[in-house]
Write a protein that holds these residues in place. Structure first.
Motif, PDB file in Angstrom:
ATOM      1  N   MET A 159       0.837  -1.205   0.000  1.00  0.00           N
ATOM      2  CA  MET A 159       0.000   0.000   0.000  1.00  0.00           C
ATOM      3  C   MET A 159       0.872   1.254   0.000  1.00  0.00           C
ATOM      4  O   MET A 159       0.650   2.193  -0.767  1.00  0.00           O
ATOM      5  CB  MET A 159      -0.926   0.006   1.216  1.00  0.00           C
ATOM      6  N   LYS A 160       1.886   1.261   0.840  1.00  0.00           N
ATOM      7  CA  LYS A 160       2.766   2.428   0.912  1.00  0.00           C
ATOM      8  C   LYS A 160       3.632   2.546  -0.341  1.00  0.00           C
ATOM      9  O   LYS A 160       3.991   3.653  -0.751  1.00  0.00           O
ATOM     10  CB  LYS A 160       3.626   2.352   2.172  1.00  0.00           C
ATOM     11  N   ALA A 161       3.932   1.418  -0.955  1.00  0.00           N
ATOM     12  CA  ALA A 161       4.697   1.450  -2.208  1.00  0.00           C
ATOM     13  C   ALA A 161       3.877   2.131  -3.303  1.00  0.00           C
ATOM     14  O   ALA A 161       4.413   2.909  -4.111  1.00  0.00           O
ATOM     15  CB  ALA A 161       5.080   0.038  -2.627  1.00  0.00           C
ATOM     16  N   LYS A 162       2.580   1.849  -3.321  1.00  0.00           N
ATOM     17  CA  LYS A 162       1.709   2.504  -4.299  1.00  0.00           C
ATOM     18  C   LYS A 162       1.628   4.005  -4.028  1.00  0.00           C
ATOM     19  O   LYS A 162       1.608   4.823  -4.953  1.00  0.00           O
ATOM     20  CB  LYS A 162       0.311   1.878  -4.250  1.00  0.00           C
ATOM     21  N   ILE A 163       1.571   4.362  -2.748  1.00  0.00           N
ATOM     22  CA  ILE A 163       1.470   5.773  -2.387  1.00  0.00           C
ATOM     23  C   ILE A 163       2.722   6.535  -2.826  1.00  0.00           C
ATOM     24  O   ILE A 163       2.640   7.701  -3.227  1.00  0.00           O
ATOM     25  CB  ILE A 163       1.234   5.912  -0.870  1.00  0.00           C
ATOM     26  N   SER A 164       3.869   5.892  -2.763  1.00  0.00           N
ATOM     27  CA  SER A 164       5.096   6.572  -3.202  1.00  0.00           C
ATOM     28  C   SER A 164       5.019   6.927  -4.684  1.00  0.00           C
ATOM     29  O   SER A 164       5.579   7.938  -5.131  1.00  0.00           O
ATOM     30  CB  SER A 164       6.320   5.688  -2.924  1.00  0.00           C
ATOM     31  N   GLN A 165       4.309   6.110  -5.468  1.00  0.00           N
ATOM     32  CA  GLN A 165       4.106   6.418  -6.885  1.00  0.00           C
ATOM     33  C   GLN A 165       3.073   7.537  -7.059  1.00  0.00           C
ATOM     34  O   GLN A 165       3.155   8.340  -7.991  1.00  0.00           O
ATOM     35  CB  GLN A 165       3.631   5.172  -7.631  1.00  0.00           C
ATOM     36  N   THR A 166       2.119   7.590  -6.142  1.00  0.00           N
ATOM     37  CA  THR A 166       1.071   8.608  -6.198  1.00  0.00           C
ATOM     38  C   THR A 166       1.656  10.006  -6.090  1.00  0.00           C
ATOM     39  O   THR A 166       1.145  10.958  -6.690  1.00  0.00           O
ATOM     40  CB  THR A 166       0.050   8.368  -5.064  1.00  0.00           C
ATOM     41  N   GLN A 167       2.722  10.154  -5.328  1.00  0.00           N
ATOM     42  CA  GLN A 167       3.327  11.473  -5.124  1.00  0.00           C
ATOM     43  C   GLN A 167       3.655  12.151  -6.453  1.00  0.00           C
ATOM     44  O   GLN A 167       3.359  13.331  -6.657  1.00  0.00           O
ATOM     45  CB  GLN A 167       4.589  11.361  -4.277  1.00  0.00           C
ATOM     46  N   ALA A 208      -9.314  -4.850  12.424  1.00  0.00           N
ATOM     47  CA  ALA A 208      -8.715  -5.569  13.550  1.00  0.00           C
ATOM     48  C   ALA A 208      -7.950  -4.566  14.418  1.00  0.00           C
ATOM     49  O   ALA A 208      -7.435  -3.558  13.925  1.00  0.00           O
ATOM     50  CB  ALA A 208      -7.783  -6.659  13.044  1.00  0.00           C
ATOM     51  N   ASP A 209      -7.868  -4.859  15.705  1.00  0.00           N
ATOM     52  CA  ASP A 209      -7.267  -3.901  16.645  1.00  0.00           C
ATOM     53  C   ASP A 209      -5.870  -3.451  16.215  1.00  0.00           C
ATOM     54  O   ASP A 209      -5.537  -2.262  16.269  1.00  0.00           O
ATOM     55  CB  ASP A 209      -7.189  -4.527  18.044  1.00  0.00           C
ATOM     56  N   GLY A 210      -5.049  -4.399  15.767  1.00  0.00           N
ATOM     57  CA  GLY A 210      -3.690  -4.066  15.381  1.00  0.00           C
ATOM     58  C   GLY A 210      -3.587  -3.330  14.058  1.00  0.00           C
ATOM     59  O   GLY A 210      -2.536  -2.749  13.747  1.00  0.00           O
ATOM     60  N   ASP A 211      -4.669  -3.323  13.296  1.00  0.00           N
ATOM     61  CA  ASP A 211      -4.645  -2.637  12.003  1.00  0.00           C
ATOM     62  C   ASP A 211      -4.968  -1.147  12.121  1.00  0.00           C
ATOM     63  O   ASP A 211      -4.793  -0.403  11.153  1.00  0.00           O
ATOM     64  CB  ASP A 211      -5.622  -3.301  11.027  1.00  0.00           C
ATOM     65  N   TYR A 212      -5.439  -0.711  13.295  1.00  0.00           N
ATOM     66  CA  TYR A 212      -5.722   0.715  13.473  1.00  0.00           C
ATOM     67  C   TYR A 212      -4.440   1.535  13.307  1.00  0.00           C
ATOM     68  O   TYR A 212      -4.425   2.552  12.610  1.00  0.00           O
ATOM     69  CB  TYR A 212      -6.331   0.974  14.850  1.00  0.00           C
ATOM     70  N   ALA A 213      -3.379   1.111  13.975  1.00  0.00           N
ATOM     71  CA  ALA A 213      -2.107   1.833  13.876  1.00  0.00           C
ATOM     72  C   ALA A 213      -1.586   1.799  12.444  1.00  0.00           C
ATOM     73  O   ALA A 213      -1.023   2.792  11.946  1.00  0.00           O
ATOM     74  CB  ALA A 213      -1.081   1.230  14.833  1.00  0.00           C
ATOM     75  N   TRP A 214      -1.757   0.676  11.775  1.00  0.00           N
ATOM     76  CA  TRP A 214      -1.299   0.567  10.390  1.00  0.00           C
ATOM     77  C   TRP A 214      -2.113   1.480   9.476  1.00  0.00           C
ATOM     78  O   TRP A 214      -1.547   2.162   8.612  1.00  0.00           O
ATOM     79  CB  TRP A 214      -1.398  -0.880   9.912  1.00  0.00           C
ATOM     80  N   LEU A 215      -3.439   1.532   9.682  1.00  0.00           N
ATOM     81  CA  LEU A 215      -4.287   2.431   8.901  1.00  0.00           C
ATOM     82  C   LEU A 215      -3.814   3.871   9.059  1.00  0.00           C
ATOM     83  O   LEU A 215      -3.707   4.619   8.080  1.00  0.00           O
ATOM     84  CB  LEU A 215      -5.749   2.303   9.332  1.00  0.00           C
ATOM     85  N   ASN A 216      -3.501   4.253  10.289  1.00  0.00           N
ATOM     86  CA  ASN A 216      -2.973   5.595  10.518  1.00  0.00           C
ATOM     87  C   ASN A 216      -1.667   5.823   9.770  1.00  0.00           C
ATOM     88  O   ASN A 216      -1.445   6.882   9.189  1.00  0.00           O
ATOM     89  CB  ASN A 216      -2.747   5.829  12.022  1.00  0.00           C
ATOM     90  N   SER A 217      -0.792   4.817   9.788  1.00  0.00           N
ATOM     91  CA  SER A 217       0.508   4.975   9.122  1.00  0.00           C
ATOM     92  C   SER A 217       0.352   5.081   7.609  1.00  0.00           C
ATOM     93  O   SER A 217       1.097   5.819   6.950  1.00  0.00           O
ATOM     94  CB  SER A 217       1.444   3.814   9.486  1.00  0.00           C
ATOM     95  N   VAL A 218      -0.610   4.356   7.044  1.00  0.00           N
ATOM     96  CA  VAL A 218      -0.869   4.449   5.605  1.00  0.00           C
ATOM     97  C   VAL A 218      -1.401   5.837   5.261  1.00  0.00           C
ATOM     98  O   VAL A 218      -0.980   6.463   4.275  1.00  0.00           O
ATOM     99  CB  VAL A 218      -1.866   3.365   5.146  1.00  0.00           C
ATOM    100  N   GLU A 219      -2.315   6.328   6.092  1.00  0.00           N
ATOM    101  CA  GLU A 219      -2.870   7.655   5.836  1.00  0.00           C
ATOM    102  C   GLU A 219      -1.800   8.738   6.003  1.00  0.00           C
ATOM    103  O   GLU A 219      -1.748   9.705   5.239  1.00  0.00           O
ATOM    104  CB  GLU A 219      -4.055   7.927   6.755  1.00  0.00           C
ATOM    105  N   GLU A 220      -0.938   8.566   6.975  1.00  0.00           N
ATOM    106  CA  GLU A 220       0.157   9.524   7.154  1.00  0.00           C
ATOM    107  C   GLU A 220       1.098   9.501   5.955  1.00  0.00           C
ATOM    108  O   GLU A 220       1.586  10.554   5.515  1.00  0.00           O
ATOM    109  CB  GLU A 220       0.916   9.211   8.442  1.00  0.00           C
ATOM    110  N   ALA A 221       1.340   8.318   5.406  1.00  0.00           N
ATOM    111  CA  ALA A 221       2.184   8.210   4.214  1.00  0.00           C
ATOM    112  C   ALA A 221       1.542   8.931   3.034  1.00  0.00           C
ATOM    113  O   ALA A 221       2.232   9.609   2.249  1.00  0.00           O
ATOM    114  CB  ALA A 221       2.423   6.732   3.874  1.00  0.00           C
ATOM    115  N   LEU A 222       0.220   8.793   2.913  1.00  0.00           N
ATOM    116  CA  LEU A 222      -0.496   9.479   1.834  1.00  0.00           C
ATOM    117  C   LEU A 222      -0.390  10.989   2.001  1.00  0.00           C
ATOM    118  O   LEU A 222      -0.117  11.722   1.037  1.00  0.00           O
ATOM    119  CB  LEU A 222      -1.962   9.041   1.821  1.00  0.00           C
TER     120      LEU A 222
END
Length: 288
Positions: A159-167, A208-222
């Motif tokens: 997901m973050k790899a795709k976002i790097s292309q989005t930039q 899932a509980d552990g995916d909340y932090a990951w969702l935040n990190s993906v959004e921060e990357a975006l």
């Protein structure tokens, strides 16, 4: 008597909001021609009242561009944002239900002096993939991070790899905006917070509980991609992620983001009316 009191309080509240908006407007540079570009986080799907030009864009008359235009008292305002848009729809027609949204950049003119752009979340299907996949994985590991594991391949967060292309895509769009409207103040608008920094609300945001932090990190990357694109193109970045702290989907009555349930006034995982009001205020403050 109680009804009369309630009406008085309601009127006073509206007046206070309007006075605050117009007071802030007096402290902001005057703009004459404002054009708003973007995806569903700009357009405001299902927020009343919905426009019909075309209906498939699910563009609200109360989205943040419309509220910002009112706050700034802009004489000329054009909103061509459209739900489902990605960066390719800035320069090509976007086919939607019951119509076509013209290339969004076609709304720009040489004398446009204010442009807001909220785009990037739909490039390479990032946003749709997250909300379409993660909730279904929660049951397999409710306290773990099954969605993060799903999209990590050979140690690479896809997901973050795709976002790097989005930039690069966003940079190209912003550069073209400056070319078409060389006198414009151009604002690249970040995405507001969806998940809280701690805690969970699976009945509203079924990750899932552990995916909340990951969702935040993906959004921060975006948002970092949007910010870097703004810097690379000579535009201004407006952070909405930080200022929306306490207004995530888990925030109850204070939420700016709707959860998983479809509502008559907000689409799932999208800003509600309060969110659009909050975003308009953040952008106005950035301009001031």
């Amino acid at each position: 008597m109680r009804v009369r009191r309630g009406l008085i309080v309601a009127v006073l509240s509206v007046c206070t909001v309007l006075v605050s908006a117009f007071t802030a407007s007096a402290q902001t540079e005057h703009y004459s021609r404002y054009v708003a570009l973007g995806d569903s986080y700009t357009a405001g799907p299902l927020i009343p009242l919905q426009r019909l030009d075309p209906l498939g864009c699910l563009r609200s008359t109360s989205d943040y561009p419309a509220q910002l235009a009112l706050r700034l008292l802009v004489p000329s305002f054009t909103d061509v944002s459209c739900s489902g848009a990605d960066t390719t729809d800035m320069t090509a027609p976007q086919q939607v239900t019951l119509g076509t949204n013209p290339p969004q950049l076609d709304a720009l003119r040489a004398d446009t002096d204010l442009v807001t752009l909220g785009i990037g979340g739909n490039d390479y299907g990032v946003f749709g993939t997250l909300v379409g996949t993660c909730p279904g994985l929660r049951a397999s590991d409710p306290t773990g991070n099954p969605c993060q594991r799903q999209f990590t391949v050979d140690g690479v967060d896809t997901m973050k790899a795709k976002i790097s292309q989005t930039q690069g895509n966003i940079t190209a769009v912003l550069t073209e905006i400056h070319r078409r409207s060389p006198q414009a103040k151009v604002l690249a608008i970040g995405y507001p917070r969806i998940a809280p920094p701690s805690g969970t609300c699976p009945n509203v945001l079924p990750f899932a509980d552990g995916d909340y932090a990951w969702l935040n990190s993906v959004e921060e990357a975006l948002n970092q991609a949007v910010a870097k694109a703004a810097a690379d193109s000579g535009s201004s970045y407006v952070d909405t992620f930080g200022p929306s702290l306490g207004h995530d989907a888990c925030a109850g009555a204070a939420a700016w983001i709707n959860g998983k349930d479809l509502k008559l006034t907000a689409a799932p995982y999208h800003p509600n009316f309060a969110g659009m009001t909050g975003l308009a205020a953040i952008i106005q403050a950035a301009l001031a």
